[in-house]
Design a protein around this motif. Structure first.
Motif, short mmCIF file in Angstrom:
data_model
loop_
_atom_site.label_atom_id
_atom_site.label_comp_id
_atom_site.label_asym_id
_atom_site.label_seq_id
_atom_site.Cartn_x
_atom_site.Cartn_y
_atom_site.Cartn_z
N VAL A 126 21.64 24.68 26.36
CA VAL A 126 23.42 25.27 26.23
C VAL A 126 23.16 25.37 25.04
N ARG A 159 38.41 20.95 26.30
CA ARG A 159 37.65 21.72 27.50
C ARG A 159 38.93 21.01 29.03
N LEU A 175 34.58 15.31 31.23
CA LEU A 175 35.23 15.97 29.97
C LEU A 175 35.81 16.76 29.57
N GLU A 219 35.22 20.27 21.80
CA GLU A 219 33.49 21.14 22.39
C GLU A 219 33.80 22.53 21.25
N GLY A 253 30.71 27.17 24.41
CA GLY A 253 29.58 27.98 24.97
C GLY A 253 29.36 27.68 26.24
N GLY A 254 27.61 27.85 26.88
CA GLY A 254 27.73 27.61 27.93
C GLY A 254 25.75 27.95 28.27
N LYS A 255 25.66 28.14 29.02
CA LYS A 255 24.12 28.04 29.66
C LYS A 255 23.22 29.02 29.52
N LEU A 259 32.76 16.29 21.66
CA LEU A 259 32.52 15.42 22.73
C LEU A 259 30.79 14.49 21.52
N ASP A 276 28.45 17.25 20.68
CA ASP A 276 28.65 17.91 19.17
C ASP A 276 28.81 17.54 17.74
N1 DCM Z 1 28.37 20.46 26.39
C1 DCM Z 1 28.87 19.96 25.32
N2 DCM Z 1 28.57 20.88 24.06
C2 DCM Z 1 28.94 22.32 24.49
C3 DCM Z 1 28.89 22.65 25.44
C4 DCM Z 1 28.35 22.05 26.44
O1 DCM Z 1 28.37 18.82 25.71
N3 DCM Z 1 29.26 22.52 23.58
C5 DCM Z 1 28.11 20.08 28.04
C6 DCM Z 1 29.36 19.88 29.19
C7 DCM Z 1 28.33 20.70 29.86
C8 DCM Z 1 26.98 20.79 29.66
O2 DCM Z 1 27.31 21.18 28.25
O3 DCM Z 1 27.43 18.37 30.26
C9 DCM Z 1 27.57 22.06 30.37
O4 DCM Z 1 28.43 22.47 29.90
P1 DCM Z 1 29.38 23.96 30.70
O5 DCM Z 1 29.60 23.56 32.17
O6 DCM Z 1 30.24 24.43 29.36
O7 DCM Z 1 28.38 25.01 31.18
#
Ligand code: DCM
Length: 132
Positions: A7, A23, A29, A34, A37-39, A115, A118
């Protein structure tokens, strides 16, 4: 055997401030902050994924700059990588996944409830901003 999946989060800088995103989902969450971003999708580089995710989530174009050293565990099989990025154009808006955005000066990054994963990268990003 399970391969870790990345991620990518963006430490987005603009005029000396760092972008924080709150979020809106999933429930466990929601309300936490945070680096947006993303996967990574199959075949995508981290830089490409970051550009795509921030376009989708925030409606802006960014230029990824450099990876912040380190890798932080998320829910398996995911791990968090963080890149600094520069805002190229536009105003960020919470289009997807977030319900509030905030620009933080480096002395104020602790004002939001990040989170856990982060936090080290946020601290590193704040140091980079302070160093100018
Ligand atoms: N996540 C996180 N910190 C970030 C981005 C994502 O802890 N900056 C975590 C939250 C979710 C997972 O990664 O458990 C996947 O994120 P998403 O749902 O945005 O794809």
């Amino acid at each position: 055997m399970t391969t870790v999946r990345v991620v990518v989060g963006g430490a987005v800088f603009d005029r000396g401030r760092l972008l924080a995103a709150r979020r809106s989902a999933p429930p466990e969450l929601a309300g936490r902050w945070e680096l947006p971003g993303g996967k990574l999708e199959p075949g995508e580089s981290a830089r490409q994924a970051l550009v795509r995710e921030l376009r989708e989530e925030l409606g802006v174009e960014v230029e990824p700059l450099a990876r912040i050293d380190g890798e932080w565990p998320l829910k398996p099989p995911y791990v968090l990588h963080v890149w600094t990025a520069r805002l190229l154009a536009g105003e960020v808006r919470p289009l997807q996944d977030h319900d509030e955005l905030r620009w933080l000066t480096p002395d104020r990054v602790d004002e939001v409830d990040w989170l856990e994963a982060d936090r080290p990268a946020v601290a590193a990003a704040a140091r980079l901003l302070t160093a100018g």
